[in-house]
Design a protein around this motif. Structure first.
Motif, PDB file in Angstrom:
ATOM      1  N   GLU A 111       1.148 -26.469  21.489  1.00 31.94           N
ATOM      2  CA  GLU A 111       2.111 -26.434  22.589  1.00 31.94           C
ATOM      3  C   GLU A 111       2.304 -24.995  23.041  1.00 31.94           C
ATOM      4  O   GLU A 111       2.402 -24.082  22.229  1.00 31.94           O
TER       5      GLU A 111
ATOM      6  N   ASP B 210       0.231 -31.070  31.572  1.00 33.23           N
ATOM      7  CA  ASP B 210       1.555 -30.708  32.064  1.00 33.23           C
ATOM      8  C   ASP B 210       2.168 -31.921  32.770  1.00 33.23           C
ATOM      9  O   ASP B 210       1.591 -33.016  32.752  1.00 33.23           O
ATOM     10  N   ASP B 211       3.335 -31.744  33.378  1.00 35.90           N
ATOM     11  CA  ASP B 211       4.006 -32.866  34.038  1.00 35.90           C
ATOM     12  C   ASP B 211       3.147 -33.500  35.123  1.00 35.90           C
ATOM     13  O   ASP B 211       3.167 -34.719  35.309  1.00 35.90           O
TER      14      ASP B 211
ATOM     15  N   ASN C  65       6.506 -36.037  30.496  1.00 34.81           N
ATOM     16  CA  ASN C  65       5.931 -35.824  29.171  1.00 34.81           C
ATOM     17  C   ASN C  65       6.853 -36.091  27.993  1.00 34.81           C
ATOM     18  O   ASN C  65       6.404 -36.132  26.869  1.00 34.81           O
ATOM     19  N   GLU C  66       8.152 -36.285  28.197  1.00 30.79           N
ATOM     20  CA  GLU C  66       9.073 -36.381  27.064  1.00 30.79           C
ATOM     21  C   GLU C  66       8.735 -37.524  26.110  1.00 30.79           C
ATOM     22  O   GLU C  66       9.017 -37.464  24.922  1.00 30.79           O
TER      23      GLU C  66
ATOM     24  N   ASN D 192       3.954 -27.248  27.510  1.00 34.28           N
ATOM     25  CA  ASN D 192       2.839 -28.127  27.839  1.00 34.28           C
ATOM     26  C   ASN D 192       1.908 -28.255  26.642  1.00 34.28           C
ATOM     27  O   ASN D 192       1.906 -27.420  25.747  1.00 34.28           O
ATOM     28  N   ILE D 193       1.088 -29.289  26.653  1.00 31.36           N
ATOM     29  CA  ILE D 193       0.085 -29.487  25.619  1.00 31.36           C
ATOM     30  C   ILE D 193      -1.186 -28.775  26.054  1.00 31.36           C
ATOM     31  O   ILE D 193      -1.637 -28.922  27.188  1.00 31.36           O
TER      32      ILE D 193
ATOM     33  N   TRP E 195       0.663 -35.826  33.355  1.00 31.60           N
ATOM     34  CA  TRP E 195       1.359 -37.023  32.867  1.00 31.60           C
ATOM     35  C   TRP E 195       1.621 -37.981  34.010  1.00 31.60           C
ATOM     36  O   TRP E 195       1.376 -39.175  33.908  1.00 31.60           O
TER      37      TRP E 195
ATOM     38  N   LYS F 136       4.677 -36.478  24.436  1.00 31.84           N
ATOM     39  CA  LYS F 136       4.300 -35.114  24.071  1.00 31.84           C
ATOM     40  C   LYS F 136       4.512 -34.830  22.588  1.00 31.84           C
ATOM     41  O   LYS F 136       3.604 -34.364  21.904  1.00 31.84           O
ATOM     42  N   GLU F 137       5.687 -35.103  22.084  1.00 31.06           N
ATOM     43  CA  GLU F 137       5.980 -34.822  20.674  1.00 31.06           C
ATOM     44  C   GLU F 137       5.081 -35.618  19.741  1.00 31.06           C
ATOM     45  O   GLU F 137       4.649 -35.119  18.705  1.00 31.06           O
TER      46      GLU F 137
END
Length: 113
Positions: free
Chosen positions: A19, A36-37, A48-49, A23-24, A40, A52-53
């Motif tokens: 990260e 990024d958004d 991304n919420e 962003n990934i 997504w 992403k994690e």
């Protein structure tokens, strides 16, 4: 998400995932990948919420199956990663993620879908 995927390239993506600036980021076959958004939203219509994690967690741990293979493969294709001589996995019914799994990872229906 339906479609085929390239499991070895998806594994490389997860091996290199990190990260940065929210962003990934990863690198596959010399190509820098940024999720990024905009990415997504373009591919799955979500911010991304939700994922992403989970993607970062899988990348940091060993022994997990690599999820979201179709999504990652579509992102790799978007960035121009070369799929020549790569083994493609066919998406079948047994590969689909069910409603219970989506609920478990925090996916909820909203007014936007």
């Amino acid at each position: 998400m339906k479609g085929d995927w390239y499991d070895e390239l998806v594994e490389v993506f997860y091996y290199n995932v990190k990260e940065f600036d929210g962003n990934i980021h990863s690198r596959v076959k010399g190509v820098d990948i940024v999720i990024d958004d905009d990415i997504w939203w373009k591919f799955i219509g979500l911010k991304n919420e939700v994922f992403k994690e989970h993607i970062l967690e899988v990348g940091m741990s060993e022994g997990h199956r690599v999820p979201y293979g179709v999504f990652i493969s579509k992102v790799l294709e978007h960035y121009g990663v070369d799929f020549t001589n790569e083994k493609k996995q066919i998406c079948g019914r047994e590969n689909l993620i069910g409603k219970a799994t989506l609920t478990c990872i925090g996916m909820k229906r909203t007014s936007q879908g």
